[in-house]
Motif scaffolding. Structure first.
Motif: not given
Lengths: 360, 360
Positions: B308-318
């Motif tokens: 369901g989360i495609e991009n871990s890096h973007n998620y962590l950046r948030k």
């Protein structure tokens, strides 16, 4: 490598002032200055480098970028990387230096077997109509001459100025160098070769950035211990000139220039006595830094042997004098390079042996 | 670069014992040991490196050659240079590493644009019938797994073992590594990344000589200030274990292993709470050095995000968590690498932010 140990005695006098003390927990990070494109350069080193050039007047740093490297050798490779065409499907760009040239340029290029640049050799013979990079070493190693670009070609050329020896002890400072890419090294300025600190002063930020990238990918930066120490020692030199307090010892460039002059006078005497070798006479010029007229006193002597001796290097070997043969510098075997920067004992022993040389 | 600052607090305790004092006239020569093929390596550093490996039991140094470099990055390039076919008219040799792999290998290779070797990528996918060099990183960066060679090919292969993390704080020491070319770095062993000291332990003297030649031509050796300091700090570690005198503080690997274990326990808690990420479970093994069974506690956590989360890096950046994206390591965007070696404050802040992550 020829050790520049002649100035050790100066630093022995200055013992405490130049001592650095580094605690176990200090200097642990990769980073030195995240705000700088050269993120691994300590700000205090950058400041002291700028201060030193300002003091000596040998290079313009205003509106330029400084990149620190593991000696100027690494920055030489970094500069070639940065100045070569980025499209590596083309032919590698030709790198030329007027002979006689510093022998390590060739090694530094050849060890990389790069697709971007290749060693060609003597700039004076370059007649290809293809882009090139010319290295201008001034004063020159091995022969101490002052150099300007040599290539005579309609092709597009870029220049790297290696100004390792453009310091007052070696040559009069006649102008403030303002070239695109200028290389300097702590080794030759102060004699601290073991620290492996070099710096480039670069006009174009894109070139500077690429050079920093090269240093990053090759070594993840530059020893902070060495950077700290170089900053300290350069600061001590500048303080001496700028703090009008009573000075216990001679100032660094006074001491080192006097030492070079004395050595060259003795050396010329020994060469004359030998009746085997000749050595270049350098012009006398006004030095903007010392405010006096003087000769060039190169860190190396470039000897030519008289008619009748075919191989200078073999001849010196018989006399037990350590030297590097002319062929390594793109010259012929009549030439040989001798260091003027050895320890006092070594230098005096060399003089003795040299003055005993007599053509059989 | 991710700074390994976690151990700074240890070295703060050890303040005076690890302090180095360098006078202005010391360490000026290029040379460190003219009798050694690696003439720029200080004998005291070589001795302390051997002593440390002997103490820890993580690598055989007997009948091997040690080459020091400006970080292990430079030695990685030097090893490729030394192990590539010397006839450069052939195709460059292929360099492979099993994915996920340390992202800087690619940069260190690509920056050189060498005719001798070229970056190919994932060792698991290598199916060419051509000679290759495989880099085996164990424990691996980014994912902490223990690695053995991966290439399954009839072609002739050579191995470089990057053992940067094969120290007791990161993983149980299960065997004394005895490979052809092994790379280590001071940065990861003690946390002193700013010193840029790496070393290679090499079986074949011809390979070792070529590596030393590469370091010579690229940087004329390695900072003596850094070598002196590395020797001192390694000596302090070994003295602690070997001098049965009363010890004021914990021994280094006890401290650092305890710190890594505590961090990993907290980190696993935060990851579980997040319900967004998962992290590898490492096997428990007996450590010959600490004489206890324990897990691997890698210097990085390799996180995979839930469906369901495609991009871990973007998620962590948030979440304002600093991380490096999986793609850089040859993996997909579900993966992300997080440092476990930050300062205490940074690490605790990261935990807080991570445990607050909730899938929306």
């Amino acid at each position: 490598m020829t050790d520049p140990l002649a100035f050790e005695s100066y630093w022995k006098q200055m013992n405490d002032e130049c001592t650095v003390v580094i605690k176990g927990w200090e200097l642990m990070s990769y980073y030195s200055d995240s705000s700088n494109m050269c993120w691994f350069m300590l700000p205090e080193l950058r400041d002291e480098i700028e201060r030193l050039h300002h003091l000596v007047g040998n290079a313009v740093t205003k509106d330029k970028y400084i990149v620190v490297g593991n000696g100027s050798s690494q920055l030489f490779q970094a500069a070639l990387f940065a100045m070569s065409p980025s499209d590596v499907s083309d032919q590698p760009i030709n790198v030329v230096v007027a002979a006689p040239y510093y022998s390590e340029y060739k090694n530094a290029i050849n060890v990389l077997h790069s697709r971007m640049f290749q060693w060609v050799g003597d700039a004076a013979l370059y007649d290809e109509n293809k882009p090139y990079i010319e290295v201008v070493t001034s004063p020159n190693n091995p022969d101490g001459t002052l150099r300007v670009p040599t290539v005579n070609s309609v092709a597009e050329g870029k220049l790297i100025h290696d100004l390792a020896y453009y310091w007052p002890q070696y040559t009069p400072i006649t102008y403030e160098a303002d070239h695109d890419v200028m290389l300097f090294t702590f080794s030759k300025c102060t004699g601290h070769a073991g620290s492996r600190i070099g710096w480039a002063i670069v006009k174009d930020i894109e070139i500077a950035k690429k050079m920093a990238t090269f240093v990053q990918s090759s070594s993840m930066g530059v020893s902070k211990e060495s950077q700290t120490r170089a900053a300290k020692i350069i600061a001590v030199i500048c303080d001496g000139y700028q703090n009008f307090k009573s000075i216990e010892f001679e100032l660094f460039f006074e001491y080192s220039k006097r030492l070079m002059r004395e050595r060259w006078e003795k050396f010329r005497g020994a060469v004359e006595q030998s009746m085997v070798f000749t050595v270049t006479k350098y012009p006398r010029t006004y030095c903007n830094f010392t405010n006096e007229i003087s000769e060039t006193y190169p860190s190396f002597a470039w000897l030519k042997c008289e008619e009748g001796i075919e191989n200078s290097h073999n001849y010196l070997r018989k006399l037990n004098i350590c030297a590097r043969e002319g062929e390594q510098f793109g010259a012929d075997s009549k030439y040989v390079r001798v260091s003027m920067l050895g320890m006092d004992d070594e230098f005096n022993e060399m003089l003795k042996r040299l003055s005993n040389a007599k053509k059989e």
